[in-house]
Each structure stands twice: as C-alpha cells, then as structure tokens.
Design a protein around this motif. Sequence first.
Motif, PDB file in Angstrom:
ATOM      1  N   ILE A 198       0.848  -1.185   0.000  1.00 32.28           N
ATOM      2  CA  ILE A 198       0.000   0.000   0.000  1.00 32.28           C
ATOM      3  C   ILE A 198       0.888   1.240   0.000  1.00 32.28           C
ATOM      4  N   GLU A 199       0.318   2.351  -0.391  1.00 30.93           N
ATOM      5  CA  GLU A 199       1.050   3.631  -0.399  1.00 30.93           C
ATOM      6  C   GLU A 199       0.107   4.735   0.046  1.00 30.93           C
ATOM      7  N   VAL A 200       0.497   5.462   1.057  1.00 28.45           N
ATOM      8  CA  VAL A 200      -0.297   6.589   1.538  1.00 28.45           C
ATOM      9  C   VAL A 200       0.075   7.829   0.740  1.00 28.45           C
ATOM     10  N   VAL A 201      -0.914   8.447   0.099  1.00 26.05           N
ATOM     11  CA  VAL A 201      -0.694   9.630  -0.731  1.00 26.05           C
ATOM     12  C   VAL A 201      -1.668  10.721  -0.299  1.00 26.05           C
ATOM     13  N   ASP A 202      -1.525  11.893  -0.906  1.00 26.73           N
ATOM     14  CA  ASP A 202      -2.390  13.012  -0.542  1.00 26.73           C
ATOM     15  C   ASP A 202      -3.870  12.702  -0.778  1.00 26.73           C
ATOM     16  N   GLN A 203      -4.159  11.944  -1.846  1.00 29.16           N
ATOM     17  CA  GLN A 203      -5.541  11.669  -2.191  1.00 29.16           C
ATOM     18  C   GLN A 203      -6.179  10.594  -1.302  1.00 29.16           C
ATOM     19  N   GLY A 204      -5.346   9.729  -0.733  1.00 29.41           N
ATOM     20  CA  GLY A 204      -5.861   8.620   0.068  1.00 29.41           C
ATOM     21  C   GLY A 204      -4.822   7.526   0.208  1.00 29.41           C
ATOM     22  N   VAL A 205      -5.228   6.297  -0.022  1.00 26.18           N
ATOM     23  CA  VAL A 205      -4.320   5.155   0.085  1.00 26.18           C
ATOM     24  C   VAL A 205      -4.407   4.344  -1.203  1.00 26.18           C
ATOM     25  N   ILE A 206      -3.248   4.087  -1.802  1.00 25.55           N
ATOM     26  CA  ILE A 206      -3.185   3.257  -3.003  1.00 25.55           C
ATOM     27  C   ILE A 206      -3.026   1.803  -2.582  1.00 25.55           C
ATOM     28  N   LEU A 207      -3.976   0.981  -2.970  1.00 23.40           N
ATOM     29  CA  LEU A 207      -3.916  -0.455  -2.716  1.00 23.40           C
ATOM     30  C   LEU A 207      -3.344  -1.148  -3.950  1.00 23.40           C
ATOM     31  N   LYS A 208      -2.404  -2.046  -3.739  1.00 18.53           N
ATOM     32  CA  LYS A 208      -1.757  -2.732  -4.850  1.00 18.53           C
ATOM     33  C   LYS A 208      -1.925  -4.243  -4.699  1.00 18.53           C
ATOM     34  N   PRO A 209      -2.007  -4.958  -5.828  1.00 16.89           N
ATOM     35  CA  PRO A 209      -2.156  -6.418  -5.740  1.00 16.89           C
ATOM     36  C   PRO A 209      -1.084  -7.026  -4.837  1.00 16.89           C
ATOM     37  N   SER A 210      -1.486  -7.863  -3.904  1.00 13.73           N
ATOM     38  CA  SER A 210      -0.559  -8.429  -2.928  1.00 13.73           C
ATOM     39  C   SER A 210      -0.926  -9.880  -2.637  1.00 13.73           C
ATOM     40  N   ARG A 211       0.055 -10.626  -2.193  1.00 14.21           N
ATOM     41  CA  ARG A 211      -0.206 -11.988  -1.762  1.00 14.21           C
ATOM     42  C   ARG A 211      -1.038 -11.967  -0.477  1.00 14.21           C
ATOM     43  N   PRO A 212      -1.918 -12.928  -0.292  1.00 17.15           N
ATOM     44  CA  PRO A 212      -2.674 -12.984   0.960  1.00 17.15           C
ATOM     45  C   PRO A 212      -1.740 -13.305   2.122  1.00 17.15           C
ATOM     46  N   PRO A 213      -2.120 -12.962   3.335  1.00 22.13           N
ATOM     47  CA  PRO A 213      -1.261 -13.241   4.487  1.00 22.13           C
ATOM     48  C   PRO A 213      -1.079 -14.730   4.746  1.00 22.13           C
ATOM     49  N   VAL A 214      -2.024 -15.549   4.278  1.00 23.77           N
ATOM     50  CA  VAL A 214      -1.945 -17.005   4.427  1.00 23.77           C
ATOM     51  C   VAL A 214      -2.264 -17.634   3.085  1.00 23.77           C
ATOM     52  N   ALA A 215      -1.460 -18.596   2.664  1.00 28.69           N
ATOM     53  CA  ALA A 215      -1.687 -19.261   1.389  1.00 28.69           C
ATOM     54  C   ALA A 215      -2.914 -20.168   1.486  1.00 28.69           C
ATOM     55  N   PRO A 216      -3.677 -20.287   0.392  1.00 28.40           N
ATOM     56  CA  PRO A 216      -4.833 -21.191   0.391  1.00 28.40           C
ATOM     57  C   PRO A 216      -4.400 -22.626   0.663  1.00 28.40           C
ATOM     58  N   LYS A 217      -5.309 -23.399   1.275  1.00 24.50           N
ATOM     59  CA  LYS A 217      -5.041 -24.807   1.562  1.00 24.50           C
ATOM     60  C   LYS A 217      -6.141 -25.657   0.942  1.00 24.50           C
ATOM     61  N   GLN A 218      -5.783 -26.874   0.566  1.00 26.84           N
ATOM     62  CA  GLN A 218      -6.752 -27.794   0.004  1.00 26.84           C
ATOM     63  C   GLN A 218      -7.343 -28.654   1.114  1.00 26.84           C
ATOM     64  N   ILE A 219      -8.639 -28.530   1.346  1.00 28.84           N
ATOM     65  CA  ILE A 219      -9.320 -29.300   2.372  1.00 28.84           C
ATOM     66  C   ILE A 219     -10.527 -29.981   1.737  1.00 28.84           C
ATOM     67  N   GLY A 220     -10.537 -31.291   1.767  1.00 29.91           N
ATOM     68  CA  GLY A 220     -11.674 -32.018   1.216  1.00 29.91           C
ATOM     69  C   GLY A 220     -11.893 -31.754  -0.247  1.00 29.91           C
ATOM     70  N   GLY A 221     -10.785 -31.516  -1.002  1.00 28.40           N
ATOM     71  CA  GLY A 221     -10.890 -31.293  -2.425  1.00 28.40           C
ATOM     72  C   GLY A 221     -11.240 -29.883  -2.808  1.00 28.40           C
ATOM     73  N   LYS A 222     -11.452 -29.014  -1.818  1.00 32.20           N
ATOM     74  CA  LYS A 222     -11.800 -27.629  -2.094  1.00 32.20           C
ATOM     75  C   LYS A 222     -10.744 -26.705  -1.504  1.00 32.20           C
ATOM     76  N   THR A 223     -10.565 -25.563  -2.153  1.00 30.04           N
ATOM     77  CA  THR A 223      -9.623 -24.576  -1.632  1.00 30.04           C
ATOM     78  C   THR A 223     -10.264 -23.847  -0.472  1.00 30.04           C
ATOM     79  N   SER A 224      -9.521 -23.793   0.661  1.00 29.31           N
ATOM     80  CA  SER A 224     -10.022 -23.098   1.831  1.00 29.31           C
ATOM     81  C   SER A 224      -8.928 -22.240   2.384  1.00 29.31           C
ATOM     82  N   HIS A 225      -9.252 -21.490   3.461  1.00 25.50           N
ATOM     83  CA  HIS A 225      -8.302 -20.563   4.058  1.00 25.50           C
ATOM     84  C   HIS A 225      -8.380 -20.683   5.566  1.00 25.50           C
ATOM     85  N   ARG A 226      -7.277 -20.331   6.210  1.00 28.47           N
ATOM     86  CA  ARG A 226      -7.252 -20.321   7.668  1.00 28.47           C
ATOM     87  C   ARG A 226      -7.966 -19.089   8.173  1.00 28.47           C
TER      88      ARG A 226
END
Length: 226
Positions: A198-226
Amino acid sequence: MVLAGVPFGAYPRLILIYLQTQALRTNSREVELGNSWRDWMGRIGVSWGGNTGRAVREQAELLSRCRLTFHIAGNGRTGLVNQSIVDRAIFLDTPQSGRQGRLSLESAKLSEQFFEALKQHPIPLEESAIRALANNSAALDAYIWLAYRLRSLNAPRTVTWAALKAQHGPAYKHLHHFKPDFVKVLAMATAVYPEAKIEVVDQGVILKPSRPPVAPKQIGGKTSHR
C-alpha cells in the motif's frame, strides 16, 4: 420485548473470527467452544481473569443476537438480505468468585446462510497477526480489510480519504482528525501483514495487488483458508 445493544470492541471480532475459522477448518456449521471458561477464553486468544470474562460474556450475547443486513445492487436491481450469524446462541456462564465456570453450550451453530456465504468468500488471516492486534479493534479491522481487498486486485486502486473515513472512521467528525490516526492504524496492520503493498498519498491510500497473508489450503478437495 428484549432490548440489546450492538457488539463493539475487539472481543466480538475475536469471537467471530474463531467461529468462522473453525467452521471453515471442519467444513461444518457446528463449532466446538470448549468445556470450561479458561478453555473458551484461550481459544479466542483472550487472557482469563479480572473483568475480562464478564466483558467477553456480554459481547458473546450481543453477537448471538446480532442480525446482518446485506445490500445488493447490480444489473439494474437493488435489494437486501437479512440474516443471523448463529442459529444457536453462545451465551456463557459468568465465572463466580474466581472459579472458571462452565459454558452454557459446548458448541455453537452458525446459520446456514452465513455459513454458505463464508465458504464462498473466505478471508485468509494469520493467527499470530490476530493475536498481535487483539487489543486494537481498529487495527484488526484494517488488517482484515487489507487481507480481503489486496488479494482480489488486478491493478492498483486508490481509495480516497473520504471513502476510508466512511468505512473506517464514521465516529470522527472531521477528516483531518481521522487521517493521521488511520495512518497509524495502517502501520500496525501492515506490521503483521508485511506482504501488503500500500502507499499513503495526498488523495488517500493506493492499494496494490498483494499476496494474501496465508496461502490457500486444500481441504476435502476444495480450496479453503485459515
């Protein structure tokens, strides 16, 4: 008629995060609470003792009574959906005279609509980050917001200060009071989410594509998250 307030502060957030996390991990609406006061408090990451137990019990009751309203807009149509969070309440017996006390229920059950929405839109969160921000509800909200927004972006997006105040600082009367405080809140959130771009600027905050804090996990054949 029963009059009840609105959940507030860090405790209902920690309770809700615990319920959602366990429901996703087990792929079940039934969530085990534990069989003692100390056990329950430990599970949501709150130290047992003092007036903390009474505060958690009060917020658990308010959360159990809470109903959410979702506003839907698209394709020229608007509407809303009302739903509860839990089908079965999670009221707790308040410990007396220093004793641990027992839970009035050993499990809670999320409502079907809430559980289905949760499975469709899970937010990956890091448990150590939740514990680090447990005493600051504003920083916890900012961390969850960043975890949700940044991973879904395809390109940078600027969120204006006015929009940020409407979402994160409605209690502030003036924007110039909100801005410096929210910059500090963002610093706390990104300290436990170093992948956040992210970047704080005069207009506000610029959000940029980022990795999630936790990687997805495969549970029961489906993608899930902690």
